[in-house]
Design an enzyme around this catalytic site. Structure first.
Site, PDB file in Angstrom:
ATOM      1  N   GLU A 120      -7.211   0.812   1.303  1.00 30.09           N
ATOM      2  CA  GLU A 120      -8.572   0.634   1.820  1.00 30.09           C
ATOM      3  C   GLU A 120      -9.025  -0.832   1.811  1.00 30.09           C
ATOM      4  O   GLU A 120      -9.531  -1.327   0.802  1.00 30.09           O
ATOM      5  CB  GLU A 120      -9.567   1.466   0.999  1.00 30.09           C
ATOM      6  CG  GLU A 120     -10.998   1.334   1.523  1.00 30.09           C
ATOM      7  CD  GLU A 120     -12.018   2.144   0.730  1.00 30.09           C
ATOM      8  OE1 GLU A 120     -11.695   2.592  -0.379  1.00 30.09           O
ATOM      9  OE2 GLU A 120     -13.143   2.304   1.227  1.00 30.09           O
TER      10      GLU A 120
ATOM     11  N   LYS B  31      -7.253   3.691   4.924  1.00 34.12           N
ATOM     12  CA  LYS B  31      -8.693   3.991   4.877  1.00 34.12           C
ATOM     13  C   LYS B  31      -9.394   2.768   5.438  1.00 34.12           C
ATOM     14  O   LYS B  31      -9.433   1.700   4.802  1.00 34.12           O
ATOM     15  CB  LYS B  31      -9.125   4.284   3.436  1.00 34.12           C
ATOM     16  CG  LYS B  31     -10.610   4.577   3.306  1.00 34.12           C
ATOM     17  CD  LYS B  31     -10.908   5.415   2.081  1.00 34.12           C
ATOM     18  CE  LYS B  31     -12.402   5.525   1.855  1.00 34.12           C
ATOM     19  NZ  LYS B  31     -12.782   6.561   0.899  1.00 34.12           N
TER      20      LYS B  31
END
Ligand code: 13P
Length: 365
Positions: free
Chosen positions: A176, A218
């Site tokens: 992420e 992500k």
């Protein structure tokens, strides 16, 4: 890397489902509670998380739940560990493993995510506890002269080292790199920075020999800054986001799951829906969701720490999860947000009993 990692990565984005991020650190969870006047205690955090994992039918829309270190060791009131409750419900347990974003020395306004020390040992323990995927969040601020190339490089390097360790441990890394929404920057600037960051991340993943088939990206949606005077339409955001991802994310990645980043639940669903309506059949990877606030916030406001509100809060949580599953299918409509009649219909269509008609074992603090 074991085949199991690749299989888990695929399972996390299968059947138009997505991830539920419930991995707020204690300070972040407490801040969210404070907004609703909920006591900021271990008991309240445990009760909130029990409410989430015992929501009937959640697995119809949620494939995996990201837990925090405190939560993965906790149990429901009846003594059943959260990890077992999730597995029994058909939801894959995951765990946030970074130690948070700290000031990057020599770079005012920028952060580096820490947590690599002893990570191999921690991952082994989390695997033993039942986690099958992990998350590490890097944050990239946008501003005057920001982000710096060194901030991007340092965070990309840490993400890649984390991802390699995860795969070694049999866990799917959820990678992420979040470009923040704060600021007055334009959508075009967010697009440029997101592309630069993603290119840097994939270069480092390659350098650290991370198998792309065994990870989930992500990503942030490509958005104008929160205080930018021009706020593009849902379709324009969808076009900019997908265009950016197509340029920067290799086709071998099994799936992209967006963070919500402070968007409202409705807007996050509408934008994800537009991406799927406009591009789904032409994309090399599914675009899914891994939301925290955009799924939890309305439910938390209803719960307010009160046992009497548990069923209503679970209905609100399930509603947002179902809206996002519909968005993955390109079937989300504003009508789904109309009061209860519409909601019941969508829930019933998935064969989910309505919370309140089922027995719950959740108690507030
Ligand atoms: P939000 O959806 O609230 O941005 O949280 C996603 C997340 O897990 C950030 O790491």
């Amino acid at each position: 890397m074991k085949q199991q990692v690749i299989d888990t990565a695929k399972a996390l984005v299968a059947d138009d489902k997505g991830l539920l991020a419930m991995d707020e650190s204690n300070p972040t969870c407490n801040r969210r509670f404070a907004k609703f006047g909920i006591p900021q205690t271990v008991d309240a955090r445990r009760a909130w998380r029990e409410l989430i994992v015992t929501t009937p039918g959640l697995s119809k829309a949620i494939s995996g739940a990201i837990l925090y270190d405190e939560t993965i060791r906790e149990q429901k009131k009846d003594g059943i560990p959260f990890v077992r409750a999730l597995n029994d419900a058909g939801i894959i347990p995951g765990i946030k493993v970074d130690a948070g974003a700290k000031d990057l020395a020599g770079h005012p306004g920028e952060k580096i995510t820490e947590g690599l020390d002893e990570l191999r040992e921690r991952l082994a323990e989390y695997f033993q506890t039942g986690a099958r995927f992990a998350k590490w969040r890097a944050v990239i601020a946008v501003g005057d002269g920001l982000p710096s190339p060194s901030c991007i490089e340092a965070n990309a390097h840490a993400l890649a080292r984390y991802a390699a360790l995860c795969q070694e441990a049999g866990l799917v890394p959820v990678v992420e790199p979040e470009v923040l929404m704060d600021g007055g920057h334009s959508l075009a600037r967010c697009c440029e920075i997101t592309e630069t960051v993603l290119r840097a991340v994939f270069e480092q993943l390659y350098a650290q020999r991370v198998r792309l088939e065994g990870l989930i990206l992500k990503a942030n949606m490509v958005l104008p800054g929160l205080t930018c005077p021009t706020q593009e339409s849902v379709d324009q955001v969808a076009d900019a986001t997908v265009g950016c991802l197509l340029r920067a994310v290799p086709a071998a990645v099994p799936g992209i799951a967006f963070l919500s980043g402070g968007q409202t639940g409705e807007l996050a669903s509408a934008r994800l829906n537009a991406m799927n309506v406009r591009f789904k059949s032409r994309l090399p990877w599914p675009v899914a969701f891994s939301f925290a606030r955009a799924i939890q916030q309305p439910a938390m406001g209803i719960w307010q720490g009160q046992q009497a509100n548990v069923a209503a809060a679970q209905r609100a949580l399930l509603h947002r999860a179902i809206c996002n599953r519909a968005a993955r299918r390109g079937e989300y409509t504003a009508a789904m947000e109309l009061p209860s009649a519409g909601r019941g219909e969508h829930t019933r269509a998935l064969g989910i009993p309505s919370p309140g008609q089922t027995k719950f074992a959740v108690s507030a603090a």
